[in-house]
Design a protein around this motif. Sequence first.
Motif, PDB file in Angstrom:
ATOM      1  N   THR A 120     -46.024 -11.848   7.660  1.00 34.19           N
ATOM      2  CA  THR A 120     -47.456 -10.906   6.973  1.00 34.19           C
ATOM      3  C   THR A 120     -48.220 -10.114   7.927  1.00 34.19           C
ATOM      4  N   VAL A 121     -48.923  -9.383   7.427  1.00 30.27           N
ATOM      5  CA  VAL A 121     -49.862  -8.396   8.107  1.00 30.27           C
ATOM      6  C   VAL A 121     -50.627  -9.078   9.279  1.00 30.27           C
ATOM      7  N   GLU A 122     -51.411 -10.247   8.599  1.00 28.94           N
ATOM      8  CA  GLU A 122     -52.303 -11.253   9.307  1.00 28.94           C
ATOM      9  C   GLU A 122     -51.477 -11.933  10.604  1.00 28.94           C
ATOM     10  N   GLN A 123     -50.064 -12.075  10.446  1.00 31.08           N
ATOM     11  CA  GLN A 123     -49.305 -12.862  11.579  1.00 31.08           C
ATOM     12  C   GLN A 123     -49.075 -11.775  12.507  1.00 31.08           C
ATOM     13  N   VAL A 124     -48.887 -10.616  12.139  1.00 29.11           N
ATOM     14  CA  VAL A 124     -48.422  -9.494  13.053  1.00 29.11           C
ATOM     15  C   VAL A 124     -49.624  -9.231  13.803  1.00 29.11           C
ATOM     16  N   ALA A 125     -50.761  -9.071  13.126  1.00 26.63           N
ATOM     17  CA  ALA A 125     -51.896  -8.708  14.040  1.00 26.63           C
ATOM     18  C   ALA A 125     -52.348  -9.995  15.019  1.00 26.63           C
ATOM     19  N   GLU A 126     -51.991 -11.284  14.720  1.00 24.79           N
ATOM     20  CA  GLU A 126     -52.154 -12.371  15.538  1.00 24.79           C
ATOM     21  C   GLU A 126     -51.253 -12.212  16.724  1.00 24.79           C
TER      22      GLU A 126
ATOM     23  N   ARG B 195     -49.829   2.726   7.791  1.00 25.99           N
ATOM     24  CA  ARG B 195     -50.298   3.859   7.148  1.00 25.99           C
ATOM     25  C   ARG B 195     -49.392   5.238   7.895  1.00 25.99           C
ATOM     26  N   THR B 196     -49.755   5.085   9.054  1.00 24.77           N
ATOM     27  CA  THR B 196     -49.349   6.286   9.762  1.00 24.77           C
ATOM     28  C   THR B 196     -47.840   6.334  10.262  1.00 24.77           C
ATOM     29  N   GLN B 197     -47.152   5.262   9.796  1.00 25.22           N
ATOM     30  CA  GLN B 197     -45.676   5.148   9.783  1.00 25.22           C
ATOM     31  C   GLN B 197     -45.384   4.864  11.256  1.00 25.22           C
ATOM     32  N   GLN B 198     -46.197   4.520  12.117  1.00 30.22           N
ATOM     33  CA  GLN B 198     -45.810   3.900  13.478  1.00 30.22           C
ATOM     34  C   GLN B 198     -45.121   2.534  13.561  1.00 30.22           C
ATOM     35  N   LEU B 199     -45.519   1.889  12.433  1.00 30.07           N
ATOM     36  CA  LEU B 199     -44.883   0.501  12.373  1.00 30.07           C
ATOM     37  C   LEU B 199     -44.362   0.144  10.917  1.00 30.07           C
ATOM     38  N   ARG B 200     -43.106   0.119  10.827  1.00 31.87           N
ATOM     39  CA  ARG B 200     -42.596   0.019   9.318  1.00 31.87           C
ATOM     40  C   ARG B 200     -42.642  -1.343   8.765  1.00 31.87           C
ATOM     41  N   SER B 201     -42.418  -1.290   7.282  1.00 29.15           N
ATOM     42  CA  SER B 201     -42.534  -2.632   6.854  1.00 29.15           C
ATOM     43  C   SER B 201     -41.505  -2.481   5.626  1.00 29.15           C
ATOM     44  N   ILE B 202     -41.368  -3.645   4.847  1.00 28.00           N
ATOM     45  CA  ILE B 202     -40.717  -3.825   3.537  1.00 28.00           C
ATOM     46  C   ILE B 202     -41.799  -4.275   2.499  1.00 28.00           C
TER      47      ILE B 202
END
Length: 58
Positions: free
Chosen positions: A5-11, A25-32
């Motif tokens: 999750t976003v929260e897990q990645v932030a941690e 948002r700036t596409q520096q980090l990709r996601s699904i």
Amino acid sequence: MQAYTVEQVAEMLSIGRDKVYYLLRTQQLRSIKIGKLRRITDQHLADFISSLEPMDEA
């Protein structure tokens, strides 16, 4: 493959949740997206981290 999750990645990166959303948002980090849920895979994280490492100047 693991998806976080976003929260897990932030941690994991020791940054704020808003910063993770900025990177997405700036596409520096990709996601699904799975339905309405956004997930960042371990491969997306590895790609992002390797993009931050300076190029080897030999």
